[in-house]
Design an enzyme around this catalytic site. Structure first.
Site, PDB file in Angstrom:
ATOM      1  N   CYS A  23      -1.336   5.180 -10.347  1.00  0.00           N
ATOM      2  CA  CYS A  23      -1.489   4.896 -11.931  1.00  0.00           C
ATOM      3  C   CYS A  23      -0.019   5.271 -12.062  1.00  0.00           C
ATOM      4  O   CYS A  23       0.855   5.659 -11.490  1.00  0.00           O
ATOM      5  CB  CYS A  23      -2.210   6.481 -11.900  1.00  0.00           C
ATOM      6  SG  CYS A  23      -3.363   6.699 -11.501  1.00  0.00           S
ATOM      7  N   GLY A  50      -2.613   0.551 -12.281  1.00  0.00           N
ATOM      8  CA  GLY A  50      -4.048   0.900 -12.722  1.00  0.00           C
ATOM      9  C   GLY A  50      -4.421  -0.346 -13.934  1.00  0.00           C
ATOM     10  O   GLY A  50      -3.981  -0.080 -14.719  1.00  0.00           O
ATOM     11  N   ASN A 124       0.294  11.100 -12.153  1.00  0.00           N
ATOM     12  CA  ASN A 124       0.330   9.814 -11.056  1.00  0.00           C
ATOM     13  C   ASN A 124       0.494  10.383  -9.310  1.00  0.00           C
ATOM     14  O   ASN A 124       0.980  11.094  -9.324  1.00  0.00           O
ATOM     15  CB  ASN A 124       1.218   9.715 -11.177  1.00  0.00           C
ATOM     16  CG  ASN A 124       1.764   8.088  -9.911  1.00  0.00           C
ATOM     17  OD1 ASN A 124       2.251   7.598  -9.894  1.00  0.00           O
ATOM     18  ND2 ASN A 124      -0.029   7.880  -9.272  1.00  0.00           N
ATOM     19  N   GLY A 125      -0.648  10.864  -9.107  1.00  0.00           N
ATOM     20  CA  GLY A 125      -1.150  10.900  -7.912  1.00  0.00           C
ATOM     21  C   GLY A 125      -2.470  11.744  -7.674  1.00  0.00           C
ATOM     22  O   GLY A 125      -3.924  11.486  -8.049  1.00  0.00           O
ATOM     23  N   TYR A 261       3.237  -2.151  -0.689  1.00  0.00           N
ATOM     24  CA  TYR A 261       1.687  -3.181  -1.598  1.00  0.00           C
ATOM     25  C   TYR A 261       2.518  -2.632  -3.204  1.00  0.00           C
ATOM     26  O   TYR A 261       2.089  -3.238  -4.041  1.00  0.00           O
ATOM     27  CB  TYR A 261       0.975  -2.499  -1.446  1.00  0.00           C
ATOM     28  CG  TYR A 261       0.086  -2.843  -1.852  1.00  0.00           C
ATOM     29  CD1 TYR A 261      -0.451  -4.179  -2.161  1.00  0.00           C
ATOM     30  CD2 TYR A 261      -1.093  -1.922  -2.638  1.00  0.00           C
ATOM     31  CE1 TYR A 261      -1.963  -4.487  -2.159  1.00  0.00           C
ATOM     32  CE2 TYR A 261      -2.898  -2.646  -3.411  1.00  0.00           C
ATOM     33  CZ  TYR A 261      -2.957  -4.255  -3.666  1.00  0.00           C
ATOM     34  OH  TYR A 261      -3.308  -4.338  -3.635  1.00  0.00           O
TER      35      TYR A 261
END
Length: 478
Positions: A23, A50, A124-125, A261
């Site tokens: 995210c 995201g 995020n995570g 990526y």
């Protein structure tokens, strides 16, 4: 349901969805600035992390307003909405659902209100001890279906102490990956897990401060990069400036897949540009897996930097052999069966004049299930390619991620059950070469012990309890 954007479906083959990004989080403390617009542009720069929902929370000092919805940042917000989100601080989030369903209720930032004030949080995570933490919630406080809701409620639960003190007490008990931005009515906070698995950086504005998932988001709002937020560090930002507090010893294990990526190529991680790293990965790949060929082409755009490096190192000319439809995105319109059978051609189409009669090296960043690469090889052969040699700028992805990337299960990952030669045969390629784990690691210039490489090795830096992880762990236990 996502708002229609008139673009073709992103996930053309439900059996070959790409690894979903984590995210994006963004926070700003800047009196006198239009903080909601800064946050909007920061999230726009982080959209790749995201695309399911987006949200912004803002405060003018007495109350927190949150606006969030399903869709891309540009779909969720317009001038009129941003105009209502006034104040001197704001946080924002763009989400891919790595925990909990992709529904409005799970969009972020989350908000918890108490008699003494509110708390908004963006994450995020992925946490790996969420059910354990959920047991500490006061009865009836929330029916949380995400790890973020649990964290928000726990932080807001004890208002006899400051948010900063509550966070310093709670965060050492939280296990997993978390880069957090959160706020009360007056103050911005940021925190990063002791392993620093997901990125988080601090930037300086002329009249304030910014925290963000990637340095690219600082660039877009005109903030100057100050430093990475340290693993195990909690920042408090208000009119007194930035205060740092350590809640755990740093045990750095940054995600190696960010280099492959997740991160934007114009982002900097650990002092090194991601684009530079990806080009170097291509050079290493050429040395490790040379082949006689006429042309090096990337799978746009994921394979482009590594393809450039491969061409430079090998001396084989670089070219564009595949054209990408720039307007392929998310929509509620599902392809018909006829269109679905065309598959990858909705996204990519070969340039016959370029590839016909050529021996090709096709460079991509990863193989998850293999359907996309299989379709590309078939397409190129139909366009007249004489040979197709596939080169991958990451090692085989053979293990799932529990720290914020929605990989498939091990059974669904093609490298989880097949050898490299079996994968080559499955793709229909003349040869297949993956960069070695050692080669990829060396290209980052970071030592192996400072990186999380679990999706390649199955060695998880934070021990995993299989009963307490999974995208829908709270929903199934509810």
């Amino acid at each position: 349901m996502l708002k229609g954007d008139g673009r073709l479906g992103h996930d053309l083959d439900p059996h070959d969805r790409a690894p979903k990004d984590a995210c994006g989080v963004f926070g700003v403390w800047a009196p006198g600035e239009e903080v909601s617009k800064l946050t909007y542009y920061g999230l726009y720069a982080l959209q790749h992390r995201g695309q399911e929902s987006a949200g912004i929370a803002a405060s003018e000092g007495s109350r927190i307003l949150v606006y969030k919805d399903m869709g891309l940042v540009s779909q969720v917000f317009d001038e009129s909405v941003l105009g209502t989100l006034r104040g001197h601080l704001a946080i924002g989030h763009c989400r891919y659902s790595t925990t909990g369903s992709s529904v409005w209720e799970n969009a972020q930032p989350t908000l918890s209100s108490t008699e003494v004030g509110g708390l908004a949080l963006a994450h995020n995570g992925n946490l790996i001890n969420t059910p354990v933490l959920a047991q500490r919630l006061a009865p009836g406080s929330t029916r949380a279906t995400t790890d973020t809701e649990v964290l928000t409620t726990l932080l807001a639960q004890d208002r006899t102490r400051s948010i900063e003190d509550s966070a310093a007490e709670l965060l050492p008990q939280v296990k997993g990956a978390y880069s957090l931005v959160f706020m009360d009515e007056k103050t911005l906070y940021a925190a990063r897990d002791p392993q620093g698995i997901r990125p988080l950086v601090l930037g300086r504005l002329e009249r304030g401060w910014v925290v963000a998932s990637e340095t690219a988001a600082l660039d877009i709002v005109g903030a100057t990069f100050v430093r990475e937020i340290e693993p195990g560090e909690l920042l408090t930002i208000d009119e007194r400036g930035v205060r740092s507090r350590r809640f755990a010893l740093a045990e750095p294990k940054g995600c190696l897949f960010e280099y492959v990526y997740l991160a934007r190529p114009d982002t900097t991680i650990a002092g090194r540009g991601v684009q530079v790293t990806r080009v170097e990965v291509g050079r290493v790949l050429a040395r490790e897996h040379p082949v006689e060929a006429d042309l090096v082409i990337p799978t746009p755009e994921s394979g482009t930097p590594a393809a450039v490096g491969y061409a430079e190192e090998s001396g084989i000319p670089y070219g564009q052999g595949l054209v990408k439809n720039s307007y392929v995105g998310r929509t509620f319109i599902q392809p018909s069966q006829t269109i679905r059978q065309l598959g990858i051609r909705l996204k990519l189409n070969p340039l016959r004049e370029v590839v016909e009669g050529k021996r090709l090296v096709v460079v991509d960043d990863s193989i998850v299930r293999g359907n996309t690469q299989r379709a590309i090889v078939k397409m190129l052969r139909e366009a007249g390619a004489r040979e197709v040699h596939v080169r991958i700028s990451s090692p085989p992805v053979a293990w799932p991620c529990f720290y914020g990337i929605d990989f498939a299960t091990r059974a669904e990952l093609i490298a989880g059950s097949l050898t490299v030669e079996e994968i080559r045969a499955s793709l229909g390629a003349d040869s297949l070469g993956y960069i070695s784990l050692e080669g990829l690691t060396k290209a980052t210039t970071l030592p192996a012990e400072r990186l999380c490489r679990a999706c390649f090795t199955g060695e998880y830096p934070i021990p995993i309890d299989q009963d307490n992880v999974g995208k829908f762990v709270l929903e199934t236990k509810a």
